[in-house]
Design an enzyme around this catalytic site. Structure first.
Site, short mmCIF file in Angstrom:
data_model
loop_
_atom_site.label_atom_id
_atom_site.label_comp_id
_atom_site.label_asym_id
_atom_site.label_seq_id
_atom_site.Cartn_x
_atom_site.Cartn_y
_atom_site.Cartn_z
N HIS A 80 101.58 52.29 84.96
CA HIS A 80 101.73 50.86 85.22
C HIS A 80 100.44 50.08 85.03
O HIS A 80 100.47 48.88 84.83
CB HIS A 80 102.40 50.64 86.56
CG HIS A 80 103.85 50.97 86.47
ND1 HIS A 80 104.31 52.24 86.66
CD2 HIS A 80 104.90 50.22 86.09
CE1 HIS A 80 105.61 52.25 86.44
NE2 HIS A 80 106.00 51.04 86.09
N ARG A 106 109.91 43.03 86.13
CA ARG A 106 109.39 44.03 87.06
C ARG A 106 108.87 43.30 88.30
O ARG A 106 107.73 42.84 88.31
CB ARG A 106 108.26 44.83 86.41
CG ARG A 106 108.69 45.78 85.30
CD ARG A 106 107.49 46.57 84.77
NE ARG A 106 107.87 47.71 83.98
CZ ARG A 106 107.85 47.75 82.65
NH1 ARG A 106 107.49 46.70 81.96
NH2 ARG A 106 108.18 48.86 82.00
N ARG A 108 114.85 43.27 88.27
CA ARG A 108 114.90 44.63 88.78
C ARG A 108 114.32 44.61 90.19
O ARG A 108 113.23 44.07 90.40
CB ARG A 108 114.08 45.58 87.91
CG ARG A 108 114.07 46.96 88.54
CD ARG A 108 113.35 47.94 87.73
NE ARG A 108 111.92 47.75 87.75
CZ ARG A 108 111.09 48.46 86.99
NH1 ARG A 108 111.57 49.37 86.17
NH2 ARG A 108 109.80 48.27 87.05
N GLU A 115 117.55 56.21 84.52
CA GLU A 115 116.21 56.80 84.49
C GLU A 115 116.22 58.26 84.91
O GLU A 115 115.26 58.99 84.69
CB GLU A 115 115.27 56.01 85.42
CG GLU A 115 115.03 54.59 84.95
CD GLU A 115 114.14 53.81 85.87
OE1 GLU A 115 113.06 53.39 85.45
OE2 GLU A 115 114.54 53.60 87.04
N ASN A 149 110.96 55.27 79.85
CA ASN A 149 109.69 55.81 80.36
C ASN A 149 109.95 56.86 81.44
O ASN A 149 109.40 57.96 81.42
CB ASN A 149 108.83 54.70 80.95
CG ASN A 149 108.54 53.61 79.96
OD1 ASN A 149 108.66 53.83 78.76
ND2 ASN A 149 108.19 52.44 80.44
N ASP A 150 110.80 56.49 82.37
CA ASP A 150 111.10 57.45 83.44
C ASP A 150 112.12 58.48 82.99
O ASP A 150 112.08 59.63 83.43
CB ASP A 150 111.61 56.71 84.68
CG ASP A 150 110.46 56.18 85.50
OD1 ASP A 150 109.49 56.95 85.70
OD2 ASP A 150 110.49 55.02 85.92
N ARG A 164 104.44 61.04 83.55
CA ARG A 164 104.10 60.03 82.54
C ARG A 164 102.67 59.53 82.63
O ARG A 164 102.18 58.86 81.74
CB ARG A 164 105.10 58.85 82.62
CG ARG A 164 105.02 58.07 83.90
CD ARG A 164 106.19 57.11 84.06
NE ARG A 164 105.90 55.77 83.63
CZ ARG A 164 106.67 54.71 83.87
NH1 ARG A 164 107.80 54.86 84.56
NH2 ARG A 164 106.35 53.52 83.46
N CYS A 167 115.23 49.29 77.84
CA CYS A 167 114.08 48.46 78.23
C CYS A 167 112.79 49.26 78.39
O CYS A 167 111.75 48.70 78.71
CB CYS A 167 114.38 47.70 79.52
SG CYS A 167 114.63 48.77 80.93
C1 PEP Z 1 111.21 52.73 82.45
O1 PEP Z 1 111.12 53.64 83.29
O2 PEP Z 1 111.41 52.93 81.24
C2 PEP Z 1 111.07 51.33 82.86
C3 PEP Z 1 111.36 50.34 82.05
O3 PEP Z 1 110.60 51.10 84.10
P1 PEP Z 1 109.04 51.24 84.48
O4 PEP Z 1 108.26 51.47 83.23
O5 PEP Z 1 108.66 49.99 85.17
O6 PEP Z 1 109.06 52.43 85.40
MG MG Z 2 111.05 53.16 85.37
#
Ligand code: PEP
Ligand code: MG
Length: 753
Positions: A376, A482, A518, A617, A640-641, A651, A688
């Protein structure tokens, strides 16, 4: 009888006014005095008092008041739980009384002048669950305070909690002399380093390593002592104050949602009698101003180093910064030689608040030794448009300050003192890029594939500041807001009112467009410095995201209420992150229903029909997708998750980043399964996560049926252009081909690694 203008909540959330409190004050006592004046004015209360809590002897002491007698300050003391004020702090809740003197908890103090004030409201000042003090308002009219007053006072105390805590800490600092320490820095002949891209961009500037004891070490080498006087020191304080106030103003203008009070600690230091007074005392004893400053700064650094509380320890950096600024302003030493202004910063780790400060100082780029590209901090750097590269090469920390660095966070290279040839080829590249991006921005009005299929391109918003770019680049809406960033960089949970103000701004800046909120997604690498829970061994598998919200329903409901209220009359969707079961989803959804019922009862305007969906996720969701699709209005894939949990690869862990593979067959096949299942139920689905802005996956996504993407706004022109070159038929064929392959290596070849 209407006692005051009920429209004041917005005004109180106005950061500018809060900042004015400490810019106008001349000392810490004065600062608290300014607070009580401001609050009593806005609350239309005859009395407003601030009590600070001292942990050692569990005592609350009255520190500032408007309305009670002057000599009550310092004299009125209460034990935790004693009197209505002590009770509010003990039970961590507001206490509101119509007839205070009739309460069995009421404690009478002779001669402080409170006899005539029967209406009483006390709100604890808290940072997370840490007790900092209590703010009390009183009035002579009976039954004067109501629910709205409680909400407003909570908003004020939470805005000010951090500042008051620092003020309290500074007030209680002991005098202690410290020794000047010196770090040794080895100089290495490092020429080139490769890294991973956290936020794209190119920068060319001098280096500065964020290391401990920098200021002491730097100024000791400068031999600056000699000709300075006490008057010079006073002048340096004044100039420093003006500079920091400018920085604060700048960050608040640019980042109204997260920039609140970020330089508070530094401004307060300049008003602290122990800190500034301590230096003056030494100068008066004939110690040179530079030495006096270094001695006191060092004393404070040592004091902060001893503190257990992680959040206050972070403030150590503020002491360093303010010390460095004062010294530079005192001696005329080159400010830029140690500060981050216009530099490329090399750091072992950074907090989100650090990167915001760097952004306000026009830092050109960051090289980070920890974290991953989808961490993040990287996401925040992207929003702030600071190129960020992640490398595990520890030698970077040994680079002496002031070296010329070329940071190419477009292909992932760092050149230290690059040759003229390298530099000129980069200049050409930059020129070309400017031209291309101009053309790109003005190319398309509509998002369509080559064969005319409509594709919806939305934006991910991390900070309110991102919206401007999204609007400029014709974003079709917000596919992911976010909401956690205002939570992360603050010092306490933002109240419903504060969230409402931010959400409303977001919605009004994109009128008529679909906006997906979210709900709070903290935990993992998004730690709240003020939430004092036990440290987790595996934070990504711990109290994260929706789990936190469902465990803390009081925080969750405030957020839902704020979204519902801000969403009145708008196309607002609510999305839950990290859902692992149908039960969790239904429980979260129920929360929305509950909040709507209460808002109806309270006759507070709000949206009545938000779409409710969830993020995909976790792998667990794959097995319950039919049932979820029957219940949810929409889905968004957080790649991402999803990759992290499918492949069990952290990650943010640079060491295993070669295993973090979006093109792993398990990922690609699972994505197909998700899209197929959701399509049966004709529910909306989008992507996303970062895969959505990665050129090579767009064709695959289109091939398996995805028609909606949400990406950081700066990626919109590129994705638009990629989409326009693809035909659905070709994309389908390519996807089918990929789905037949079981080896990562084979897929990499087709996808184009
Ligand atoms: C993800 O996990 O892909 C996502 C969009 O949420 P974040 O990156 O904020 O965890
Ligand atoms: Mg995520």
């Amino acid at each position: 009888m209407k006692k005051h203008n009920k429209n004041y909540t917005k005004l109180l959330c106005d950061i500018g006014e809060m900042s004015g409190l400490f810019t106008d004050a001349t000392s810490l006592e004065m600062f608290l005095h300014e607070i009580v004046l401001l609050v009593s004015k806005h609350m239309c209360s005859e009395v407003c008092s601030v009590y600070l809590f001292y942990e050692d002897n569990t005592e609350l002491i009255l520190k500032a008041t408007k309305g009670l007698t002057k000599d009550s300050v310092g004299r009125v003391r209460l034990k935790l739980g004693e009197g209505l004020t002590g009770l509010a702090l003990k039970e961590l809740r507001p206490i509101c009384e119509k007839n205070a003197s009739r309460s069995r908890y009421y404690k009478y103090f002779f001669g402080i002048g409170e006899d005539c004030y029967e209406s009483f409201l006390a709100v604890p000042i808290l940072r997370g669950r840490i007790r900092i003090g209590v703010m009390v308002v009183q009035n002579s009219k009976k039954d004067y305070f109501d629910e709205e007053d409680i909400r407003v006072l909570r908003a004020i105390t939470s805005q000010l909690a951090n500042t008051i805590e620092i003020a309290k800490f500074l007030m209680s600092m002991d005098e202690r002399r410290g020794n000047i320490r010196k770090d040794k820095i080895e100089v290495q002949d490092l020429k080139f380093v490769k890294g991973k891209i956290g936020a794209t961009g190119i920068a060319f500037a001098e280096s500065v390593v964020k290391r401990e004891q920098k200021i002491i070490e730097y100024f000791m080498q400068q031999n600056l002592e000699g000709k300075y006087t006490l008057d010079d020191f006073h002048r340096a304080v004044k100039v420093s104050e003006e500079q920091i106030e400018q920085l604060q103003k700048k960050i608040e203008e640019r980042l109204s949602d997260v920039g609140s009070l970020i330089f508070t600690a530094q401004i307060l230091m300049l008003k602290d009698e122990d800190f500034i007074g301590g230096i003056i005392d030494l100068i008066k004893k004939n110690i040179g101003p530079v030495q006096a400053l270094l001695t006191v700064v060092n004393k404070y650094i040592e004091k902060f180093d001893q503190i257990q509380d992680a959040y206050l320890r972070e403030k150590r950096q503020d002491v360093e910064d303010i010390g460095a600024r004062l010294l530079a302003n005192l001696t005329g030493a080159d400010q830029n030689s140690y500060m981050c202004q216009g530099k490329i910063v090399i750091a072992k780790e950074l907090y989100p608040s650090d990167i915001l400060k760097l952004s306000s100082q026009d830092t050109k780029g960051v090289i980070l030794l920890t974290g991953g590209v989808s961490s993040h901090l990287s996401i925040l750097a992207r929003s702030l448009q600071i190129p960020l590269l992640i490398s595990d090469n520890l030698q970077l920390l040994d680079i002496p300050d002031g070296q010329k660095i070329l940071l190419d966070a477009e292909i992932g290279n760092v050149y230290i003192n690059p040759s003229e040839d390298i530099l000129s080829s980069f200049k050409e590249k930059e020129e070309l890029k400017k031209k291309i991006s101009f053309i790109k921005k003005s190319t398309f009005k509509e998002n369509k594939t080559k064969d005319g299929t409509k594709v919806c391109l939305m934006s991910n918003i991390n900070l309110l500041g991102d919206v401007k770019t999204a609007v400029e680049l014709n974003s079709e809406g917000i596919g992911l807001y976010r909401t956690e960033f205002p939570f992360i960089v603050r010092n306490d949970f933002p109240t419903e009112e504060e969230q409402f103000v931010i959400y409303k701004k977001l919605i009004t800046s994109m009128p008529g467009k679909e906006i997906t909120f979210r709900t709070l997604d903290i935990g993992g690498d998004k730690v709240l410095s003020y939430y004092n829970d036990d440290k987790e061994e595996n934070p990504f598998l711990g109290m994260r995201s929706i789990r936190f919200s469902l465990r803390h329903k009081e925080i969750f409901s405030q957020q839902i209420r704020a979204i519902l209220r801000a969403g009145e009359g708008a196309d607002v969707r609510i999305m839950f992150p990290m859902i692992s079961s149908l039960d969790e989803f239904l429980e979260a959804k129920e929360m929305i229903v509950e909040c709507m019922k209460i808002l109806d009862k309270e006759e507070i305007p709000h949206t009545k029909n938000p779409a409710v969906g969830l993020m995909i996720e976790l792998p667990a969701v794959l097995e319950i997708l039919h049932e979820l699709a029957a219940e949810a209005d929409f889905f968004s894939i957080g790649t991402n998750d999803f990759i992290q949990y499918m492949l069990a690869v952290d990650r943010t862990n640079e060491k295993v980043s070669d295993l973090y593979l979006p093109h792993h067959p398990a990922i690609l096949r699972a994505l197909k399964r998700v899209v197929d299942t959701v399509s049966i139920y004709r529910k909306d689905i989008s992507v996303c996560g970062d895969m959505a802005h990665t050129e090579k996956y767009i064709s695959y996504f289109l091939g398996i049926g995805v028609r909606k993407f949400s990406v950081d706004a700066t990626f919109l022109p590129k994705i638009q252009e990629v989409v326009s070159r693809i035909t659905i038929d070709a994309a389908r064929k390519k996807a089918e081909d990929i789905l037949l392959k079981a080896k990562v290596y084979d897929i990499a070849e087709v996808i184009g690694y």
